[in-house]
Motif scaffolding. Structure first.
Motif, mmCIF file in Angstrom:
data_model
loop_
_atom_site.group_PDB
_atom_site.id
_atom_site.type_symbol
_atom_site.label_atom_id
_atom_site.label_comp_id
_atom_site.label_asym_id
_atom_site.label_seq_id
_atom_site.Cartn_x
_atom_site.Cartn_y
_atom_site.Cartn_z
ATOM 1 N N ARG A 470 20.663 -38.815 10.328
ATOM 2 C CA ARG A 470 21.905 -38.259 10.875
ATOM 3 C C ARG A 470 21.894 -38.281 12.397
ATOM 4 O O ARG A 470 22.946 -38.384 13.032
ATOM 5 N N LYS A 471 20.706 -38.172 13.000
ATOM 6 C CA LYS A 471 20.629 -38.271 14.460
ATOM 7 C C LYS A 471 20.987 -39.677 14.930
ATOM 8 O O LYS A 471 21.459 -39.863 16.045
ATOM 9 N N VAL A 472 20.743 -40.661 14.058
ATOM 10 C CA VAL A 472 21.161 -42.024 14.367
ATOM 11 C C VAL A 472 22.677 -42.142 14.230
ATOM 12 O O VAL A 472 23.358 -42.732 15.066
ATOM 13 N N MET A 473 23.214 -41.557 13.151
ATOM 14 C CA MET A 473 24.657 -41.639 12.906
ATOM 15 C C MET A 473 25.437 -40.682 13.797
ATOM 16 O O MET A 473 26.628 -40.876 14.033
ATOM 17 N N LEU A 474 24.772 -39.615 14.283
ATOM 18 C CA LEU A 474 25.466 -38.580 15.040
ATOM 19 C C LEU A 474 24.592 -38.178 16.227
ATOM 20 O O LEU A 474 24.079 -37.076 16.309
ATOM 21 N N SER A 475 24.387 -39.106 17.144
ATOM 22 C CA SER A 475 23.529 -38.872 18.298
ATOM 23 C C SER A 475 24.214 -37.952 19.302
ATOM 24 O O SER A 475 25.437 -37.779 19.274
ATOM 25 N N PRO A 476 23.445 -37.342 20.225
ATOM 26 C CA PRO A 476 24.064 -36.524 21.275
ATOM 27 C C PRO A 476 25.141 -37.276 22.053
ATOM 28 O O PRO A 476 26.143 -36.681 22.464
ATOM 29 N N ASP A 477 24.952 -38.577 22.234
ATOM 30 C CA ASP A 477 25.963 -39.362 22.941
ATOM 31 C C ASP A 477 27.263 -39.435 22.153
ATOM 32 O O ASP A 477 28.355 -39.416 22.727
ATOM 33 N N MET A 478 27.160 -39.527 20.825
ATOM 34 C CA MET A 478 28.364 -39.542 19.996
ATOM 35 C C MET A 478 29.050 -38.186 20.027
ATOM 36 O O MET A 478 30.278 -38.096 20.079
ATOM 37 N N VAL A 479 28.235 -37.125 20.003
ATOM 38 C CA VAL A 479 28.791 -35.775 20.013
ATOM 39 C C VAL A 479 29.645 -35.550 21.259
ATOM 40 O O VAL A 479 30.664 -34.845 21.206
ATOM 41 N N ARG A 480 29.265 -36.144 22.361
ATOM 42 C CA ARG A 480 30.040 -35.988 23.597
ATOM 43 C C ARG A 480 31.462 -36.517 23.438
ATOM 44 O O ARG A 480 32.368 -36.123 24.179
ATOM 45 N N SER A 481 31.660 -37.383 22.492
ATOM 46 C CA SER A 481 32.989 -37.960 22.265
ATOM 47 C C SER A 481 33.822 -37.123 21.301
ATOM 48 O O SER A 481 35.001 -37.406 21.116
ATOM 49 N N PHE A 482 33.226 -36.107 20.690
ATOM 50 C CA PHE A 482 33.954 -35.283 19.733
ATOM 51 C C PHE A 482 34.891 -34.320 20.458
ATOM 52 O O PHE A 482 34.533 -33.732 21.474
ATOM 53 N N THR A 483 36.068 -34.158 19.907
ATOM 54 C CA THR A 483 37.020 -33.189 20.448
ATOM 55 C C THR A 483 36.793 -31.835 19.779
ATOM 56 O O THR A 483 36.191 -31.758 18.703
ATOM 57 N N PRO A 484 37.277 -30.745 20.387
ATOM 58 C CA PRO A 484 37.201 -29.442 19.703
ATOM 59 C C PRO A 484 37.831 -29.466 18.313
ATOM 60 O O PRO A 484 37.339 -28.804 17.393
ATOM 61 N N GLN A 485 38.904 -30.223 18.139
ATOM 62 C CA GLN A 485 39.531 -30.299 16.818
ATOM 63 C C GLN A 485 38.583 -30.909 15.798
ATOM 64 O O GLN A 485 38.486 -30.428 14.664
ATOM 65 N N ILE A 486 37.869 -31.962 16.187
ATOM 66 C CA ILE A 486 36.902 -32.586 15.285
ATOM 67 C C ILE A 486 35.806 -31.582 14.930
ATOM 68 O O ILE A 486 35.385 -31.452 13.778
ATOM 69 N N PHE A 487 35.342 -30.852 15.932
ATOM 70 C CA PHE A 487 34.305 -29.847 15.734
ATOM 71 C C PHE A 487 34.737 -28.801 14.708
ATOM 72 O O PHE A 487 34.016 -28.483 13.758
ATOM 73 N N LEU A 488 35.932 -28.285 14.850
ATOM 74 C CA LEU A 488 36.397 -27.219 13.972
ATOM 75 C C LEU A 488 36.863 -27.733 12.615
ATOM 76 O O LEU A 488 36.802 -27.010 11.619
ATOM 77 N N GLN A 489 37.332 -28.971 12.551
ATOM 78 C CA GLN A 489 37.757 -29.522 11.264
ATOM 79 C C GLN A 489 36.587 -29.563 10.284
ATOM 80 O O GLN A 489 36.754 -29.416 9.075
#
Length: 595
Positions: A470-489
């Motif tokens: 999951r760290k490969v699929m969801l790296s810290p660099d990818m997380v930086r691209s997430f919006t608050p809406q994505i986070f809460l969804q």
């Protein structure tokens, strides 16, 4: 002819009462690789292939190729590989050819082996300053989010089985992934696209005319790159590489519509390219050969789709369809592009049926079936008990009927997960089938499942390995691209109804650095995300988006954030505690075979 001693021991075991056996006699099953699958290794020797006068494809360093286009004013990198370390090795090879600056990166689609190595080629600062552009389809970021966040836990676990993440060294020695070298789960990077396309973009990049065409197939956001000046076609995974395409992937995916995929291949054929550069496997040279590869690939897919639908319309169900739909010799023998080393006809047929009709096959007996454990208990009783079932399973194993041996032993395992003899028969059967399989994915599932049955790993080890994936699929660099809406969804699918059944509360979220306001409402076991904070909401958390990112990566926590001043709390602490207690963010350990 005398019976070999080891086989004689097994035959003796088969006729003895099972209750007298604590375990099967020892048998050494040597690791093997199907010869045709092993021969694929020769296609992935590390080499940078020059195509036409300005295109270079780096094959053999990673599962996916990385392509460099040398344009008049700089370089265009098409796809970036799956790991930073191996992509840096590729960039070092490219630097032997040119010292021009990178001016653009093109992501052909969202899969990790095509986007995770980007920072080996460009830095975030170069992109943020406008020095380098990153092109992708307009839905790529949403697909990255869905893959890494929404179904991340189960997709990570299934990916571990598909890619053989815990296989021991003898089972990986001299192996490949059928369309490239073996995947290594290593640190990944990501930079969000700066320029997105819809259907088509005709543009000039670094002084070179380039066409970017949306061509959905293996992924919904695939784009291909066409260079009209020298008729070079970089085909993304629309032409997936040197094996039968994965119309369905066993690790799990949304429906890959073969009709849409075939239409994309036909669109590529209309370009009449002189050079084909797939992103798995070697380039293809010459207009006639390019047309042949594309035509045969689409015909193989079309045959499987059309014949599946034909027989569906005559009432056949998936188990019947897989025996009916088989490629004719001229397609089945088209090597390597239609050999079943990556996708298979059988699992494609099942997915096509499910894509059109869903899981229900028409017999109402399947509407409310007997629970699996109860069914196993009843069937075993009808067959005369555990001992007779395992004698039959052992006999099937000795006769080389490994599928039947595995099916029979599965009933016993459903009754008792710790039944050592049943697990041993099933594990040995899976090893025999895995070592014989020409298909990379099937082989890994058989061997990983055998290891689970043998007790060589447990649910906790899978959980840990899944976390790495999951760290490969969801790296810290990818997380930086997430919006608050994505986070809460993501919270919406985490509601625990036992804890939320009597709760009716709304919690507002404010992000001052982005100016966004959202709210989550829990309404008796159901969560709903609202744009903005409804009037009258008394509970609110205020935090910067950057702190939100630490919550996604696991570096931060709400309690710690409140204590450190990173989170401001409005409203009753008791109500907020009740609200947060409605959500289940635990990661439970589980295996996939012992059920």
């Amino acid at each position: 002819m005398p019976i070999p001693r080891r086989l004689g021991c097994l035959l003796l075991a088969a006729v003895l009462p099972v209750s007298a056996l604590a375990e099967l006699p020892s048998e050494r099953i040597e690791p093997q690789i199907n010869p045709e699958l092993a021969a694929q290794n020769s296609l992935f020797d590390m080499h940078v292939y020059k195509v036409a006068d300005n295109t270079y494809s780096a094959v053999g360093w990673q599962l996916g190729n990385v392509v460099m286009i040398e344009a008049p004013e700089g370089l265009i990198i098409v796809d970036t590989g799956e790991s930073l370390s191996d992509s840096r090795k590729i960039m070092a090879q490219f630097r032997k050819l040119t010292d021009k600056p990178v001016k653009a990166v093109i992501y052909t689609h969202f899969h990790p082996d095509h986007i995770n190595g980007v920072q080996a080629f460009v830095s975030r600062e170069q992109v943020e300053s406008g020095e380098v552009k990153i092109f992708a389809h307009e839905t790529l970021l949403a697909n990255v989010v869905s893959q890494g966040s929404l179904v991340g836990p189960i997709l990570g676990a299934r990916s571990a089985y598909s890619f053989g993440a815990l296989l021991e060294q003898p089972d990986q020695k001299d192996m490949n992934s059928a369309i490239g070298p073996l995947v290594r789960a290593e640190p990944s990077t990501f930079i969000a696209p700066t320029d997105t396309i819809g259907k088509r973009l005709d543009t000039t990049i670094a002084g070179l005319p380039v066409q970017l065409l949306h061509a959905p197939g293996e992924a919904p956001d695939e784009i291909v790159v066409y260079l009209p000046d020298n008729r070079v076609l970089i085909s993304s995974d629309v032409q997936q590489g040197p094996a039968f395409p994965n119309i369905h992937t066993l690790r799990g995916t949304k429906f890959r519509d073969p009709v849409e995929w075939i239409a994309s291949i036909d669109m590529l054929r209309e370009l009449h390219a002189e050079h084909l550069v797939p992103l798995h496997g070697r380039p293809v040279e010459g207009a006639d050969k390019v047309e042949e590869v594309l035509r045969m690939t689409r015909d193989g897919m079309a045959y499987v789709h059309d014949q599946t639908v034909r027989w569906m319309n005559k009432g056949l169900t998936p188990d019947e369809l897989v025996e009916k739909v088989k490629l004719p010799a001229h397609l089945a023998g088209y090597s390597p592009y239609l050999r079943e080393m990556y996708g298979t006809v059988k699992h494609s047929v099942r997915q096509i049926y499910n894509g059109y009709l869903g899981w229900f096959q028409g017999d109402p007996v399947d509407l409310d079936p007997t629970p699996p454990k109860e069914k196993a208990e009843r069937l075993i009783a009808l067959m005369g008990g555990r001992e007779k079932v395992l004698l039959a399973a052992g006999d099937a194993y000795l006769k080389g009927d490994y599928q039947w041996a595995a099916e029979l032993s599965s009933y016993v395992i459903r009754m008792d997960h710790d039944d050592k003899l049943a697990r041993d028969i099933k594990a040995r059967s899976f090893r025999k089938m895995g070592y014989a399989s020409m298909n990379f994915n099937w082989r890994n599932w058989y061997l990983m499942s055998a290891m689970e049955l043998e007790g060589k790993f447990d649910g906790e080890q899978i959980r840990q390995r899944t976390a790495e994936i999951r760290k490969v699929m969801l790296s810290p660099d990818m997380v930086r691209s997430f919006t608050p809406q994505i986070f809460l969804q993501n919270w919406v699918t985490r509601v625990d109804p036992e804890k939320a059944n009597d709760v009716q509360l709304t919690l507002g979220f404010e992000f001052p650095d982005t100016g966004e306001q959202l709210a989550l409402e829990v309404r008796r076991g159901v969560a709903q995300l609202h744009q903005g904070i409804p009037e009258g909401t008394t509970l609110k958390l205020t935090m910067d988006k950057r702190f939100m990112e630490t919550l996604l990566t696991g570096e931060g926590g709400l309690v710690k954030g409140a204590l450190m001043g990173d989170v401001k709390i409005d409203g009753s602490l008791l109500d907020i505690k009740t609200f947060l207690g409605c959500f289940d963010f635990s990661e439970e350990p589980f295996g996939l075979t012992i059920r």
